[in-house]
Scaffold this motif. Structure first.
Motif, PDB file in Angstrom:
ATOM      1  N   ILE B  32       7.605  -1.388  -7.079  1.00 25.73           N
ATOM      2  CA  ILE B  32       6.696  -1.676  -8.512  1.00 25.73           C
ATOM      3  C   ILE B  32       6.496  -0.235  -8.489  1.00 25.73           C
ATOM      4  O   ILE B  32       6.382   0.856  -7.856  1.00 25.73           O
ATOM      5  CB  ILE B  32       4.856  -2.379  -7.351  1.00 25.73           C
ATOM      6  N   VAL B  33       6.536   0.144  -9.937  1.00 26.04           N
ATOM      7  CA  VAL B  33       7.053   1.967 -10.526  1.00 26.04           C
ATOM      8  C   VAL B  33       5.011   1.720 -10.749  1.00 26.04           C
ATOM      9  O   VAL B  33       4.738   1.480 -11.888  1.00 26.04           O
ATOM     10  CB  VAL B  33       7.422   1.957 -11.347  1.00 26.04           C
ATOM     11  N   ILE B  34       4.583   2.791 -10.592  1.00 29.68           N
ATOM     12  CA  ILE B  34       2.615   3.451 -11.267  1.00 29.68           C
ATOM     13  C   ILE B  34       3.262   4.761 -11.403  1.00 29.68           C
ATOM     14  O   ILE B  34       3.416   5.758 -11.484  1.00 29.68           O
ATOM     15  CB  ILE B  34       1.820   3.228 -10.291  1.00 29.68           C
ATOM     16  N   GLY B  35       2.200   4.273 -13.181  1.00 24.79           N
ATOM     17  CA  GLY B  35       2.650   5.864 -13.579  1.00 24.79           C
ATOM     18  C   GLY B  35       1.394   6.361 -14.063  1.00 24.79           C
ATOM     19  O   GLY B  35      -0.006   5.804 -13.801  1.00 24.79           O
ATOM     20  N   ALA B 224       7.851   0.638   1.971  1.00 20.45           N
ATOM     21  CA  ALA B 224       7.578  -0.346   2.922  1.00 20.45           C
ATOM     22  C   ALA B 224       7.990  -0.025   4.481  1.00 20.45           C
ATOM     23  O   ALA B 224       8.821   0.041   4.489  1.00 20.45           O
ATOM     24  CB  ALA B 224       7.807  -1.738   2.962  1.00 20.45           C
ATOM     25  N   ASP B 225       6.579   0.258   6.000  1.00 17.72           N
ATOM     26  CA  ASP B 225       7.291   0.726   7.058  1.00 17.72           C
ATOM     27  C   ASP B 225       7.394  -1.105   7.471  1.00 17.72           C
ATOM     28  O   ASP B 225       6.051  -1.397   7.331  1.00 17.72           O
ATOM     29  CB  ASP B 225       6.019   1.566   7.092  1.00 17.72           C
ATOM     30  N   SER B 226       8.292  -1.205   8.313  1.00 16.98           N
ATOM     31  CA  SER B 226       8.099  -2.203   8.518  1.00 16.98           C
ATOM     32  C   SER B 226       7.382  -2.524  10.183  1.00 16.98           C
ATOM     33  O   SER B 226       7.264  -3.930  10.415  1.00 16.98           O
ATOM     34  CB  SER B 226       9.292  -3.743   8.798  1.00 16.98           C
ATOM     35  N   GLN B 235       4.948  -8.285   1.039  1.00 16.79           N
ATOM     36  CA  GLN B 235       4.698  -6.879   0.402  1.00 16.79           C
ATOM     37  C   GLN B 235       5.654  -6.135  -0.281  1.00 16.79           C
ATOM     38  O   GLN B 235       7.034  -6.669  -0.254  1.00 16.79           O
ATOM     39  CB  GLN B 235       4.159  -5.750   0.689  1.00 16.79           C
ATOM     40  N   ALA B 236       6.104  -5.239  -1.450  1.00 12.57           N
ATOM     41  CA  ALA B 236       6.725  -5.035  -2.451  1.00 12.57           C
ATOM     42  C   ALA B 236       7.299  -3.715  -1.394  1.00 12.57           C
ATOM     43  O   ALA B 236       7.111  -3.299  -0.250  1.00 12.57           O
ATOM     44  CB  ALA B 236       6.699  -3.733  -3.933  1.00 12.57           C
ATOM     45  N   CYS B 545      -3.170  -2.187  -2.440  1.00 16.69           N
ATOM     46  CA  CYS B 545      -2.176  -2.673  -3.024  1.00 16.69           C
ATOM     47  C   CYS B 545      -0.724  -3.023  -2.501  1.00 16.69           C
ATOM     48  O   CYS B 545       0.275  -3.511  -2.739  1.00 16.69           O
ATOM     49  CB  CYS B 545      -1.705  -1.171  -3.375  1.00 16.69           C
ATOM     50  N   TRP B 546      -1.112  -2.823  -0.850  1.00 17.01           N
ATOM     51  CA  TRP B 546       0.253  -2.984   0.126  1.00 17.01           C
ATOM     52  C   TRP B 546      -0.084  -5.014  -0.103  1.00 17.01           C
ATOM     53  O   TRP B 546       1.183  -5.770   0.635  1.00 17.01           O
ATOM     54  CB  TRP B 546       0.261  -2.892   1.253  1.00 17.01           C
ATOM     55  N   GLU B 547      -0.917  -6.068  -0.249  1.00 19.66           N
ATOM     56  CA  GLU B 547      -1.544  -6.591  -0.575  1.00 19.66           C
ATOM     57  C   GLU B 547      -0.624  -7.282  -1.838  1.00 19.66           C
ATOM     58  O   GLU B 547      -0.628  -8.448  -1.900  1.00 19.66           O
ATOM     59  CB  GLU B 547      -2.836  -7.600  -0.340  1.00 19.66           C
ATOM     60  N   TRP B 548      -0.366  -7.089  -2.354  1.00 24.72           N
ATOM     61  CA  TRP B 548       0.101  -7.376  -4.222  1.00 24.72           C
ATOM     62  C   TRP B 548       1.921  -7.678  -3.473  1.00 24.72           C
ATOM     63  O   TRP B 548       2.361  -6.950  -3.008  1.00 24.72           O
ATOM     64  CB  TRP B 548       0.382  -6.255  -5.088  1.00 24.72           C
TER      65      TRP B 548
END
Lengths: 332, 552
Positions: B32-35, B224-226, B235-236, B545-548
Motif C-alpha cells: 500500500i502506497v500512502i502519499g 510486515a514483521d511476521s 495484512q499488506a 492499518c495493519w488490519e487493512w
C-alpha cells in the motif's frame, strides 16, 4: 604566460579567494543576526501547552537559545573556524551531514541540467546562424523569449499532465521507482534517468532559451566584424570560421551569465524539486527556514554562497582558457 | 543529426520505456502506497512530533493498550495491546497489568515489564526532552516532571507490573498508554544523547511493521514483521509512505494508481475523484474548527500586567453581534461546498454523549447584530457608515497566518459582512511563526485561526482564565463558572457527570461567545478501492492499518 604575469595572477587569485571567504563570512554573520532577531521560536514544536515554563527554558537551554545573541554569535564564529556549522535542530545530525545528503543530489542534477543548457543552446545557435534564414531566426528568437517566460511550475505541471497522465510514458515524481533497489546496476541507472527526464526538461528549458539568445546575438555581432570578412576572403571554410573563430569570441558574454546560472541552480531549484518531489537543496533550505532550524539555514546559505562564488570563479577561469587576453581584465 | 545519432537516441528511449513498463507493475504488488506531504526526521516514538512521524512511530512501537473509537458514544474504548488484561485496585489507586507472553522485539529479544518501566522513565526524563515530557502528572513525579519510578511502578514478574497513581488524580488510560521502547537498546545510550542517536533512524521495533528502508525525502518502506504479535496473514506485505510535497502531484498519482491513499483532499476535488471507478472518497467531520479570535482584554494593558476589558471585544453582547454579522453559512457553502458543518462551541459533534444538541449556532442576522451593538453603545451618530462609542470608532485589524486559501477567502466575506453593520476591519496577513508568537504574547486584538480538538476531549488549556494554566486561551476569556466546571472535569467523576459538565460548559461558552466559532473543517480521504477493511474514524486514519487488506 610569462613568469611575472603568472606570479601576479596567482597573487590576485589568492586575494580574490580571501575576499570571497570574507564575503561568505559576512553573509552568514548577517544571516545569523537576522534570523535570531526575527520572530518565532525553533523550540515551539517541542513545547506542549501542558509544559511549565521551567521545562520550556530547559529546552531552550539545550539548544543554547537562552544565551545572549552576542554569546551565541561568538560561539558560532569559533565553531565556523573549527569547520563546524553545528547540529540541525530538526534532524539532530551535524549540519554538514544533512547538507551533504541533499547537496550530492543537487550537484548531479544541476550539473546535468547545466551541461544540457549550454550544449543545446550552442548547438541551436550554430544551426540557426549557419542557416542564415531570416524567418527561422525571427521564429527562433520569439520562441526563445516565449519559452524563457514560462514559469517552471506551469511547465512542470504541463509536462506531467501530457507525459505522465495522458501518455503514461514517464513517472510523475520521485527519483527512483519503488523497486529500484531490486534492480541490477544498469537498470538502476536507467531508472534514475527515466525519473529525471521531466525534471531536467523543466529545469533546463528556460536556461537553453536564455543562453541561446545570448550566443545568437553575440554570434550575429561577431559575424559582421572585419576579421571574419578577412577570413572569408582567405577562402576558409564557412563552418571552420563559425566553429574556430566566431563561436569562441561569441561565447565570452555567455560564460559570465552561465557562472551565475550555475551558482543559482547549485544552490537549489526549489520549484522543480517540489513539483517532482526531488530531495534537493531548495527544499532543504525552505524547510529549515520554516521550522527555524537556525544552524541548517546558515548551512544552506553557506553552501549556496560557496557554490555561487565557486561557479563565478570557474566562469572566470573558463573565460581565461578561451581568451588569454582576458588575464589583464581578471587581474584588474 | 546523422543516422547513428538517431539510432542511439531511439535505443535510449526504448530502454527507458522498458523500465517504464517494468515499474508500472509495482502497484499491483502486495503493498500500500500512502502519499504524504513531508518526510519524517525520526522514527523514534520519543521525538515523533509531526503527524507523519507519530503515525509511523505508532506502527513501530505499540503502547500498553489499544484504543478504538466507539462511534455510538463518541468515546475511546480500551482494548488489550501489549498487555493482555488489566485489573483496577478497589480504591482505583493503581492498576495491575498482565503482559502478553509472545511479544518480541524485531531483534528477537523478548519484551518484558522492565521495558515498560524503562519507557516511562525515559519518556518523562527532562534530559531526553521527549514529546510527552510534562504530561505524567497522574503518576508520582519530581518537580521537573520526571516520574518517580520507585513510587509509581511495582514490577512483580517479567509479565506483571502495577502502576500507582497520585492520590485523587484522574487516571486517564489514554494518557497512560505510552509507546514501549526496548530497554536493551536505549539503556546503552546516555540520556541526553538519545535525541542524536543512530537508533532514531534504525528502530528496533515490536509493531506489526518494521522499517525496511528509508530514502530521505523520497520513500519510507515498512515491511510486515511476521514475528510481531500483531501480524496477520492478510495484512499488506509493505506499507510505503511516499513523500510528495506538491498537492496536485499527490492527486495525479492517486488517480494514476501510483499512490493508494491520500489525506486532506481539497473539497473541490471530491467530485472528480468520486468519478474515478477505482477510488473511494470519505469525508470525516470534526476535529478541527476555524474561528475568529476576539481578545477579551486589552492587549496593551496585559503587557503591563493589568487586566482591562477590551474596548471593542470586552462585552459578550458585542462578540455575539460580531458572530451574527458574519454569514458563516455562505462561506461554508461556497468554499467548503457544504462539507463539514457550522461550529457552535469548541466541543465537536463526534463526542456524542458530551455534545449539547440544544445549543444552536447563531443565525446570520445583521439587524439583530446592530441592535445588540446599539445596546452596548455602538451607534453611527455621525452617519459616516462606521459605528462609534464616544470618540472611538469601531475599527480594528484582523490577522491571519499566510498560506491558507480558506481563510483568505473567508477574510474578504467577513470584512464585507462587518462593513455592512458599520464595523471597519482591515485584514493583515502574518508569517506563521510571528503570528504564533503574537498569540502567545496576547498581542493581537483580532485574528483568524484554527484549533484541533484532542481525543479524549481536553478543554482546560484552551478556556481556563489563569494564563499559566490556560496557556492556549489566547482570547484571554475568563468566566468563574467555566473555571469551576473545568476544575471539576479534572477530578474523579463518573462519565455521566463528566458529559453533563461538558454540556453546561457549551451553554456558557455559547452565551459568552468568547470567540466567533466558524465551521468544523472536514478531513477528506481518498483511497484506492483495492484496499479493504479500512476503519477510518475521527480518532485516526492510519491507526490499525495493519488490519487493512488488499484485493488480489
Amino acid at each position: 604566460m610569462n613568469r611575472v604575469l603568472r606570479s601576479q595572477f596567482v597573487k590576485t587569485i589568492f586575494i580574490r579567494l580571501l575576499s570571497s571567504l570574507l564575503t561568505l563570512f559576512l553573509l552568514v554573520s548577517f544571516l545569523f543576526f537576522i534570523i535570531r532577531l526575527s520572530p518565532g521560536d525553533p523550540t515551539d514544536k517541542y513545547v506542549s501547552a501542558k509544559l511549565g515554563s521551567e521545562l520550556s527554558e530547559r529546552i531552550a537551554e539545550k539548544f543554547s537559545l537562552n544565551q545572549p545573541v552576542a554569546d551565541q554569535y561568538f560561539a558560532f564564529v569559533s565553531n565556523i573556524f573549527k569547520g563546524d556549522l553545528g547540529v540541525s535542530y530538526n534532524y539532530r545530525l551535524s549540519v554538514f551531514e544533512v547538507i551533504w545528503e541533499y547537496f550530492s543530489f543537487t550537484l548531479i542534477f544541476a550539473s546535468i541540467s547545466f551541461i544540457i543548457q549550454i550544449s543545446l543552446s550552442i548547438l541551436l545557435a550554430i544551426r540557426v546562424v549557419r542557416k542564415q534564414n531570416k524567418r527561422i531566426e525571427q521564429i527562433s528568437t520569439n520562441l526563445s523569449l516565449f519559452v524563457y517566460s514560462i514559469p517552471a511550475f506551469v511547465l512542470g505541471v504541463t509536462l506531467i499532465y501530457i507525459f505522465s497522465v495522458h501518455l503514461n510514458l514517464l513517472p510523475i515524481s520521485g527519483l527512483k521507482s519503488l523497486d529500484h533497489d531490486e534492480l541490477s546496476f544498469f537498470p538502476r541507472i536507467f531508472d534514475q534517468l527515466y525519473h529525471l527526464i521531466l525534471p531536467l526538461i523543466t529545469l533546463s528549458v528556460g536556461g537553453v532559451a536564455l543562453f541561446y539568445k545570448y550566443i545568437k546575438e553575440s554570434m550575429d555581432e561577431i559575424k559582421n566584424h572585419t576579421f571574419v570578412a578577412n577570413l572569408r576572403a582567405t577562402g576558409l571554410d564557412e563552418n571552420l570560421i563559425l566553429r574556430k573563430h566566431i563561436l569562441p569570441n561569441a561565447i565570452r558574454p555567455l560564460i559570465s551569465v552561465a557562472g551565475v546560472e550555475l551558482g543559482i541552480i547549485l544552490g537549489g531549484t526549489l520549484i522543480t524539486e517540489v513539483i517532482f518531489s526531488l530531495p534537493g537543496m531548495g527544499r532543504l533550505a525552505i524547510d529549515s527556514i520554516l521550522s527555524r532550524d537556525y544552524p541548517l539555514v546558515i548551512g544552506c546559505v553557506f553552501t549556496a554562497g560557496t557554490v555561487m562564488i565557486f561557479a563565478n570563479f570557474l566562469a572566470d577561469l573558463a573565460k581565461l582558457k578561451i581568451d588569454k587576453r582576458m588575464i589583464k581584465g581578471i587581474l584588474n | 543529426m546523422n543516422k547513428k545519432n538517431i539510432n542511439l537516441l531511439l535505443l535510449f528511449f526504448l530502454s527507458l520505456l522498458i523500465i517504464a513498463c517494468d515499474s508500472k507493475q509495482s502497484t499491483t504488488n502486495n503493498r500500500i502506497v500512502i502519499g504524504i506531504s513531508a518526510d519524517v526526521q525520526t522514527f523514534s516514538s520519543l521525538f515523533a512530533f509531526s503527524y507523519e512521524e507519530s503515525a509511523i512511530a505508532d506502527l513501530l512501537y505499540p503502547g500498553l493498550l489499544d484504543f478504538r473509537w466507539n462511534s455510538e458514544r463518541g468515546e475511546l474504548d480500551p482494548y488489550p495491546m501489549i498487555v493482555q488484561s488489566w485489573r483496577w485496585s478497589e480504591d482505583s489507586s493503581y492498576i495491575k497489568f498482565y503482559l502478553r507472553d509472545d511479544i518480541f522485539w524485531s531483534d528477537g529479544i523478548k519484551l518484558t515489564s522492565e521495558d515498560v518501566v524503562f519507557s516511562y522513565d525515559v519518556f518523562s526524563d527532562p534530559d531526553v526532552q521527549s514529546r510527552l515530557l510534562g504530561t505524567f502528572n497522574q503518576l508520582y513525579s519530581d518537580s521537573d516532571g520526571h516520574i518517580d519510578i520507585e513510587k509509581a511502578f511495582k514490577v512483580i514478574s517479567p509479565n506483571e507490573f502495577e502502576i500507582h497513581f497520585v492520590e485523587n488524580s484522574v487516571a486517564d488510560l489514554v494518557k497512560l498508554s505510552i509507546p514501549i521502547i526496548p530497554e536493551h537498546i536505549y539503556s546503552e545510550i546516555s540520556r541526553d544523547q538519545i535525541a542524536n542517536s543512530e537508533i532514531n533512524f534504525n528502530p528496533v521495533s515490536s509493531g506489526p511493521f518494521k522499517l525496511k528502508k528509508w530514502n530521505r525525502n523520497q520513500t519510507i518502506t515498512l515491511e510486515a514483521d511476521s514475528n510481531s504479535f500483531l501480524f496477520t496473514s492478510g495484512q499488506a506485505a509493505e506499507l510505503i509512505f511516499k513523500v510528495v510535497p506538491d498537492y496536485t502531484s499527490r492527486i495525479l498519482q492517486l488517480r494514476k494508481g501510483d499512490i493508494d491513499f491520500v489525506e486532506l483532499v481539497k473539497v473541490e476535488d471530491i467530485e472528480d475523484l468520486k468519478a474515478e471507478d477505482k477510488l473511494s472518497v470519505i469525508s470525516i467531520v470534526g476535529r478541527e474548527y476555524d474561528y475568529i479570535g476576539w481578545n477579551n482584554i486589552d492587549p496593551e494593558s496585559f503587557s503591563q500586567g493589568k487586566i482591562i476589558p477590551n474596548k471593542f471585544f470586552g462585552s459578550n453582547n458585542v462578540r455575539k453581534a460580531l458572530t451574527m454579522s458574519i454569514d458563516r453559512k455562505a462561506i461554508h457553502n461556497e468554499y467548503l461546498l457544504g462539507q463539514g458543518e457550522l461550529a457552535v462551541s469548541p466541543v465537536s459533534r463526534i463526542f456524542k454523549l458530551a455534545f449539547n444538541m440544544e445549543v444552536k449556532p447563531y443565525e446570520y442576522d445583521p439587524e439583530e447584530a446592530k441592535k445588540l451593538l446599539a445596546q452596548d453603545g455602538w451607534k453611527d451618530e455621525d452617519r459616516n457608515g462606521i459605528l462609534e462609542k464616544g470618540n472611538e470608532e469601531f475599527k480594528f485589524k484582523m490577522y491571519y497566518p499566510v498560506g491558507n486559501p480558506l481563510r483568505e477567502y473567508a477574510s474578504v466575506v467577513i470584512k464585507n459582512n462587518l462593513k455592512s453593520v458599520g464595523i471597519e476591519v482591515s485584514i493583515e496577513k502574518m508569517e506563521l511563526g510571528t503570528f504564533i508568537d503574537n498569540l502567545y504574547d496576547r498581542k493581537l486584538n483580532s485574528w483568524m485561526a484554527a484549533w484541533g480538538v484532542p481525543i479524549p476531549l481536553e478543554l482546560k488549556p484552551f478556556w481556563y482564565s489563569d494564563p499559566n494554566i490556560g496557556m492556549l486561551n489566547f482570547a484571554c476569556y475568563g468566566n468563574s463558572e467555566v473555571d469551576k466546571i473545568l476544575n471539576q472535569l479534572n477530578k474523579r467523576i463518573n462519565n455521566e457527570r463528566k458529559n453533563e459538565l461538558v454540556k453546561q460548559f457549551q451553554v456558557i461558552i455559547h452565551q459568552d461567545e468568547p470567540v466567533s466559532f466558524l465551521y468544523w473543517t472536514p478531513n477528506i480521504i481518498a483511497y484506492n478501492k483495492r484496499i479493504k477493511n479500512l476503519n477510518i474514524t475521527p480518532y485516526g486514519v492510519l491507526v490499525h492499518c495493519w488490519e487493512w487488506t488488499l484485493n488480489e
